[in-house]
Design an enzyme around this catalytic site. Sequence first.
Site, PDB file in Angstrom:
ATOM      1  N   ASP A 143       0.767  -1.154   0.239  1.00  0.00           N
ATOM      2  CA  ASP A 143       0.031   0.150  -0.039  1.00  0.00           C
ATOM      3  C   ASP A 143       1.029   1.173  -0.235  1.00  0.00           C
ATOM      4  O   ASP A 143       2.012   1.236   0.628  1.00  0.00           O
ATOM      5  CB  ASP A 143      -0.876   0.122   1.127  1.00  0.00           C
ATOM      6  N   ILE A 144       0.366   2.137  -0.726  1.00  0.00           N
ATOM      7  CA  ILE A 144       1.242   3.596  -0.897  1.00  0.00           C
ATOM      8  C   ILE A 144       1.256   4.289   0.509  1.00  0.00           C
ATOM      9  O   ILE A 144       2.260   5.047   0.763  1.00  0.00           O
ATOM     10  CB  ILE A 144       0.788   4.194  -2.123  1.00  0.00           C
TER      11      ILE A 144
ATOM     12  N   ASN B  69     -12.880  -3.350   2.764  1.00  0.00           N
ATOM     13  CA  ASN B  69     -13.712  -2.447   2.945  1.00  0.00           C
ATOM     14  C   ASN B  69     -14.759  -2.126   1.779  1.00  0.00           C
ATOM     15  O   ASN B  69     -14.270  -2.753   0.746  1.00  0.00           O
ATOM     16  CB  ASN B  69     -13.091  -0.976   2.861  1.00  0.00           C
TER      17      ASN B  69
ATOM     18  N   VAL C 197     -11.250   2.959  -3.623  1.00  0.00           N
ATOM     19  CA  VAL C 197     -10.626   2.375  -5.094  1.00  0.00           C
ATOM     20  C   VAL C 197     -11.685   1.154  -5.194  1.00  0.00           C
ATOM     21  O   VAL C 197     -11.934   0.103  -4.590  1.00  0.00           O
ATOM     22  CB  VAL C 197      -9.211   1.518  -4.896  1.00  0.00           C
TER      23      VAL C 197
ATOM     24  N   HIS D 144     -10.270  -5.401  -3.265  1.00  0.00           N
ATOM     25  CA  HIS D 144      -9.075  -5.584  -2.630  1.00  0.00           C
ATOM     26  C   HIS D 144      -9.085  -5.963  -1.187  1.00  0.00           C
ATOM     27  O   HIS D 144     -10.059  -5.388  -0.345  1.00  0.00           O
ATOM     28  CB  HIS D 144      -8.222  -4.429  -2.837  1.00  0.00           C
TER      29      HIS D 144
ATOM     30  N   HIS E  68      -6.969  -5.958   2.498  1.00  0.00           N
ATOM     31  CA  HIS E  68      -5.811  -5.148   3.237  1.00  0.00           C
ATOM     32  C   HIS E  68      -5.281  -6.460   4.028  1.00  0.00           C
ATOM     33  O   HIS E  68      -6.130  -7.028   4.672  1.00  0.00           O
ATOM     34  CB  HIS E  68      -6.094  -4.035   3.846  1.00  0.00           C
TER      35      HIS E  68
HETATM   36  P1  5GP Z   1      -9.655   1.130   0.441  1.00  0.00           P
HETATM   37  O1  5GP Z   1      -9.805   2.652   1.215  1.00  0.00           O
HETATM   38  O2  5GP Z   1     -10.424   1.382  -0.856  1.00  0.00           O
HETATM   39  O3  5GP Z   1     -10.188   0.239   1.073  1.00  0.00           O
HETATM   40  O4  5GP Z   1      -8.077   1.305   0.173  1.00  0.00           O
HETATM   41  C1  5GP Z   1      -7.518   1.680  -1.079  1.00  0.00           C
HETATM   42  C2  5GP Z   1      -6.034   1.593  -0.381  1.00  0.00           C
HETATM   43  O5  5GP Z   1      -5.245   1.762  -1.804  1.00  0.00           O
HETATM   44  C3  5GP Z   1      -5.465   2.756   0.340  1.00  0.00           C
HETATM   45  O6  5GP Z   1      -5.055   2.187   1.695  1.00  0.00           O
HETATM   46  C4  5GP Z   1      -4.520   3.501  -0.464  1.00  0.00           C
HETATM   47  O7  5GP Z   1      -3.197   4.045   0.370  1.00  0.00           O
HETATM   48  C5  5GP Z   1      -4.054   2.548  -1.642  1.00  0.00           C
HETATM   49  N1  5GP Z   1      -3.716   3.221  -2.828  1.00  0.00           N
HETATM   50  C6  5GP Z   1      -4.397   4.209  -3.411  1.00  0.00           C
HETATM   51  N2  5GP Z   1      -3.762   4.646  -4.606  1.00  0.00           N
HETATM   52  C7  5GP Z   1      -2.611   3.620  -4.693  1.00  0.00           C
HETATM   53  C8  5GP Z   1      -1.574   3.644  -5.446  1.00  0.00           C
HETATM   54  O8  5GP Z   1      -1.482   4.241  -6.711  1.00  0.00           O
HETATM   55  N3  5GP Z   1      -0.798   2.606  -5.180  1.00  0.00           N
HETATM   56  C9  5GP Z   1      -0.648   1.882  -4.180  1.00  0.00           C
HETATM   57  N4  5GP Z   1       0.360   0.911  -4.012  1.00  0.00           N
HETATM   58  N5  5GP Z   1      -1.692   2.040  -3.162  1.00  0.00           N
HETATM   59  C10 5GP Z   1      -2.788   2.951  -3.362  1.00  0.00           C
END
Ligand code: 5GP
Length: 114
Positions: free
Chosen positions: A30-31, A87, A96, A100, A102
Site C-alpha cells: 500500500d502506498i 472495505n 478504490v 481488494h 488489506h
Molecule cells: P480502500 O480505502 O479502498 O479500502 O483502500 C485503498 C487503498 O489503496 C488505500 O489504503 C490507499 O493507500 C491505496 N492506494 C491508493 N492509490 C494507490 C496507488 O497508486 N498505489 C498503491 N500501492 N496503493 C494505493
Amino acid sequence: MAETIFSKIINREIPAKIIYEDDFVLAFEDINAQAPLHALVIPKREIPTINDASPEDAELLGKVLLAAASIAKSQGLAERGYRLVINCNSEAGQTVFHLHCHLLGGRTMAWPPG
Ligand code: 5GP
C-alpha cells in the site's frame, strides 16, 4: 466499467512494489502503509466491491484470501497474527473500486476498529 488505479498497476502502467503474483491474484505494498506490513491483495479480474461478487467468484475470492495468508506466513506473521480487511463502499472507507483485501501486520492492532 471505469478503469481504476489498480488496473494500471496490474498492467504495469504505473509502478508498485509487487510482492506476489500468479495468474489470478496480484499483491503489492500500500502506498500509504498503516502497519509495518500493509499489502493490498487483489483479484486481477476487476470486481468493484464485494457486493458485486457472485457465486462464480467464490474460487477467485478464495485465491485472494489464500494468497494473503501465504504472504503473511512468508513474512513471519502467521503466529504473531495479522489482519485482513475488505472495505465496502463509503461508510467503510472504500476509495478504490476494484475489490481488494488489506493485509496488515507487524504491530498490535486495536479491536474494535474506529
Ligand atoms: P480502500 O480505502 O479502498 O479500502 O483502500 C485503498 C487503498 O489503496 C488505500 O489504503 C490507499 O493507500 C491505496 N492506494 C491508493 N492509490 C494507490 C496507488 O497508486 N498505489 C498503491 N500501492 N496503493 C494505493
